[in-house]
Design a protein around this motif. Structure first.
Motif, PDB file in Angstrom:
ATOM      1  N   PHE A 102       0.826  -1.208   0.000  1.00 60.10           N
ATOM      2  CA  PHE A 102       0.000   0.000   0.000  1.00 60.10           C
ATOM      3  C   PHE A 102       0.861   1.258   0.000  1.00 60.10           C
ATOM      4  N   LEU A 103       1.921   1.290   0.815  1.00 58.40           N
ATOM      5  CA  LEU A 103       2.796   2.466   0.852  1.00 58.40           C
ATOM      6  C   LEU A 103       3.400   2.741  -0.528  1.00 58.40           C
ATOM      7  N   ALA A 104       3.779   1.685  -1.230  1.00 63.21           N
ATOM      8  CA  ALA A 104       4.325   1.856  -2.581  1.00 63.21           C
ATOM      9  C   ALA A 104       3.265   2.437  -3.511  1.00 63.21           C
ATOM     10  N   ALA A 105       2.047   1.896  -3.438  1.00 61.87           N
ATOM     11  CA  ALA A 105       0.969   2.373  -4.306  1.00 61.87           C
ATOM     12  C   ALA A 105       0.578   3.806  -3.969  1.00 61.87           C
ATOM     13  N   TRP A 106       0.446   4.108  -2.693  1.00 62.87           N
ATOM     14  CA  TRP A 106       0.021   5.436  -2.245  1.00 62.87           C
ATOM     15  C   TRP A 106       1.028   6.501  -2.653  1.00 62.87           C
ATOM     16  N   SER A 107       2.309   6.240  -2.372  1.00 63.93           N
ATOM     17  CA  SER A 107       3.337   7.235  -2.684  1.00 63.93           C
ATOM     18  C   SER A 107       3.481   7.423  -4.190  1.00 63.93           C
ATOM     19  N   THR A 373       9.560  14.388  -5.407  1.00 66.60           N
ATOM     20  CA  THR A 373      10.893  13.824  -5.600  1.00 66.60           C
ATOM     21  C   THR A 373      11.231  12.826  -4.497  1.00 66.60           C
ATOM     22  N   PHE A 374      10.611  12.991  -3.333  1.00 65.90           N
ATOM     23  CA  PHE A 374      10.765  12.012  -2.268  1.00 65.90           C
ATOM     24  C   PHE A 374       9.795  10.850  -2.443  1.00 65.90           C
ATOM     25  N   THR A 375       8.507  11.153  -2.673  1.00 70.32           N
ATOM     26  CA  THR A 375       7.511  10.084  -2.757  1.00 70.32           C
ATOM     27  C   THR A 375       7.792   9.150  -3.926  1.00 70.32           C
ATOM     28  N   ALA A 376       8.425   9.652  -4.987  1.00 71.90           N
ATOM     29  CA  ALA A 376       8.726   8.800  -6.137  1.00 71.90           C
ATOM     30  C   ALA A 376       9.752   7.734  -5.807  1.00 71.90           C
ATOM     31  N   TRP A 420      20.212   7.514  -2.425  1.00 69.56           N
ATOM     32  CA  TRP A 420      20.808   8.770  -2.883  1.00 69.56           C
ATOM     33  C   TRP A 420      19.721   9.712  -3.393  1.00 69.56           C
ATOM     34  N   LEU A 421      18.738   9.158  -4.079  1.00 70.40           N
ATOM     35  CA  LEU A 421      17.616   9.968  -4.543  1.00 70.40           C
ATOM     36  C   LEU A 421      16.866  10.594  -3.362  1.00 70.40           C
ATOM     37  N   VAL A 422      16.652   9.805  -2.313  1.00 71.95           N
ATOM     38  CA  VAL A 422      15.966  10.326  -1.133  1.00 71.95           C
ATOM     39  C   VAL A 422      16.780  11.444  -0.499  1.00 71.95           C
ATOM     40  N   ALA A 423      18.082  11.217  -0.325  1.00 70.03           N
ATOM     41  CA  ALA A 423      18.943  12.223   0.293  1.00 70.03           C
ATOM     42  C   ALA A 423      18.977  13.503  -0.538  1.00 70.03           C
ATOM     43  N   GLY A 424      18.970  13.346  -1.852  1.00 68.17           N
ATOM     44  CA  GLY A 424      19.041  14.518  -2.724  1.00 68.17           C
ATOM     45  C   GLY A 424      17.777  15.347  -2.754  1.00 68.17           C
ATOM     46  N   SER A 425      16.670  14.806  -2.283  1.00 72.93           N
ATOM     47  CA  SER A 425      15.418  15.559  -2.324  1.00 72.93           C
ATOM     48  C   SER A 425      15.369  16.647  -1.256  1.00 72.93           C
ATOM     49  N   GLY A 426      16.267  16.599  -0.267  1.00 74.22           N
ATOM     50  CA  GLY A 426      16.345  17.667   0.726  1.00 74.22           C
ATOM     51  C   GLY A 426      15.535  17.380   1.974  1.00 74.22           C
ATOM     52  N   TYR A 427      15.940  18.036   3.074  1.00 71.22           N
ATOM     53  CA  TYR A 427      15.297  17.788   4.368  1.00 71.22           C
ATOM     54  C   TYR A 427      13.816  18.162   4.342  1.00 71.22           C
ATOM     55  N   VAL A 430      11.715  15.622   2.371  1.00 71.45           N
ATOM     56  CA  VAL A 430      11.581  14.349   3.095  1.00 71.45           C
ATOM     57  C   VAL A 430      10.602  14.503   4.251  1.00 71.45           C
ATOM     58  N   TYR A 431      10.735  15.599   4.993  1.00 70.25           N
ATOM     59  CA  TYR A 431       9.844  15.844   6.135  1.00 70.25           C
ATOM     60  C   TYR A 431       8.382  15.900   5.689  1.00 70.25           C
ATOM     61  N   GLN A 432       8.100  16.701   4.666  1.00 65.67           N
ATOM     62  CA  GLN A 432       6.722  16.843   4.198  1.00 65.67           C
ATOM     63  C   GLN A 432       6.245  15.571   3.491  1.00 65.67           C
ATOM     64  N   GLY A 433       7.160  14.900   2.804  1.00 68.34           N
ATOM     65  CA  GLY A 433       6.787  13.661   2.137  1.00 68.34           C
ATOM     66  C   GLY A 433       6.378  12.582   3.119  1.00 68.34           C
TER      67      GLY A 433
END
Length: 456
Positions: A102-107, A373-376, A420-427, A430-433
């Protein structure tokens, strides 16, 4: 979280074969779907975006390309064992249970409809070059953005036959001018335009990381063929091939295009350029007609991307709805297309677009786009973790013994690339995602309870 494993899904999924408007995708169309979704409109600004770092940014591109290819190979392996609609959702659910699926589908769904709104708004900027009247007022711009979203949606609602046709045409028309610069530009290449290898005071590693932070999201969309696996002919064979071919094709265009622009436009001019491909075409042939050519290519590129992403935005909720994790309405399928998913997704994207133009809330729309960019990357992490799980748990039906070591290395590289993609999306993203993901937990609780009552 349930870790109960499920039997491998059937290798085929029924499509409305009796309808002349429903048609399974062959390898060429599936490849075009991947390439068209990976390459949206961002390529037309990328060379200028990374020019301030110098030509060392090409090294960053090379590193990212290796990571994207590793991710594509992992998706190809997973598709061989789970060749059905849903892609990362299917893999995560098979390995870790309903909640992870579900988390994969939702995001992924959040990523799709917010990104569609962003693509439409960006396309209006290029449309105003061709039709200045479209940019005369904010409402004319809003209407243009809505039209850009609903035209691909109508193509989707007409059936998978038309989705495939539009995708092939858009890919050909989009790549013609891009290849003109990427390949033809090499004949006009002037090394004096390249500028310094490192244009900043950063270390080599720092410059590569900084450039990579901008380029990190250039390869989002490599999963496109896996998400629509149920509409691909012989998915166990063609989905993996399309994923690898499409990603490799996009990588070639990215790398050659960026290199060619670097050699066609002087570095000091490229750093401040707002239309680097326009400047490159003008440098090749003279005159000022390059702007029109690039604007046409950009609009076609974004329409093609919207055509593909509109289909993908409906496919993952469709797969989740079949398993009782999304409302049953999302399971409705006509002419090979999940019609409710298409309509709901485009409606949400349209509402976000109107909100953007009506309130003009500075930074709100941009923040939402950054969240995607985070949810993807959440489905990427879950899918690659699923592959690692299959490899380490010794499930013979899901692992090829002769490829165990190679697949393990690829899965580890793909997981690292996703992190690396997650880290590159910024704090902030990530927080809002994460807040968006947690909002989905409540939705999951309601759907899971409903599913339990239905089976009790």
């Amino acid at each position: 979280m349930s870790t109960t494993l499920r039997d491998p899904a059937p290798t085929t999924e029924p499509v409305a074969a009796a309808s002349p408007h429903a048609r399974r995708f062959g390898l060429p169309i599936a490849t075009c779907l991947v390439m068209g979704n990976v390459i949206g409109g961002g390529i037309f600004l990328l060379p200028a975006s990374v020019a301030p770092f110098g030509t060392i940014s090409l090294v960053a591109f090379g590193v990212l390309t290796a990571g994207a290819i590793a991710l594509a190979l992992v998706f190809g392996r997973l598709a061989e064992r789970h060749p059905q609609t849903g892609g990362p959702y299917v893999y995560a659910r098979a390995a870790f249970g309903d909640f992870a699926g579900f988390l994969a589908a939702w995001s992924y769904w959040i990523t799709a409809w917010v990104s569609n709104a962003a693509l439409a708004v960006a396309a209006v900027g290029y449309l105003t070059v061709l039709f200045p009247a479209a940019g005369a007022h904010k409402w004319s711009m809003c209407l243009a953005a809505l039209a850009v979203q609903w035209l691909p949606a109508l193509a989707n609602l007409a059936g998978t036959r038309y989705v495939g046709a539009v995708q092939v045409i858009a890919t050909v028309l989009k790549f013609a001018p891009l290849l003109l610069v990427a390949v033809g530009g090499l004949f006009f290449f002037d090394p004096a335009n390249l500028g310094p290898f490192r244009a900043t005071d950063q270390s080599a590693a720092g410059a590569v990381s900084a450039a990579a932070a901008i380029l990190l999201f250039s390869y989002l969309g490599v999963e496109s063929a896996t998400v629509s696996a149920g509409e691909v002919r012989d998915p166990a064979r063609n989905v993996g091939r399309a994923t690898i071919l499409g990603t490799a094709g996009a990588a070639v265009v990215y790398l050659l295009g960026t290199l060619a622009v670097f050699g066609l436009v002087a570095h000091e001019k490229l750093v401040s350029s707002t239309a680097p491909f326009t400047d490159a075409v003008n440098a090749m042939f003279g005159g000022t007609w390059g702007g029109t050519v690039v604007a046409c290519a950009a609009v076609i590129s974004m329409l093609g991307a919207l055509n593909g992403w509109t289909l993908l935005s409906a496919q993952t909720p469709y797969a989740a709805a079949k398993d009782g994790l999304f409302p049953k309405a999302f399971e409705t399928k006509k002419r090979g297309v999940p019609v409710v998913g298409v309509v709901v997704t485009v409606a949400l994207a349209s509402a976000l677009t109107v909100y953007n133009y009506t309130l003009g809330a500075d930074g709100v729309f941009e923040s939402l786009v950054l969240i995607t960019t985070f949810t993807a990357t959440v489905p990427y992490l879950l899918a690659t973790a699923a592959q690692i799980y299959f490899l380490l748990s010794g499930q013979r039906e899901r692992v090829h013994p002769g490829r165990l070591a190679r697949d393990g290395v690829l899965a580890a590289l793909a997981f690292g690339f996703s992190m690396w993609l997650v880290a590159g999306s910024g704090y902030a993203a990530v927080y809002q995602g994460v807040l968006f993901l947690f909002a989905g937990v409540l939705f999951y609780a309601a759907m899971s309870a409903r599913k339990t009552r239905a089976t009790a």
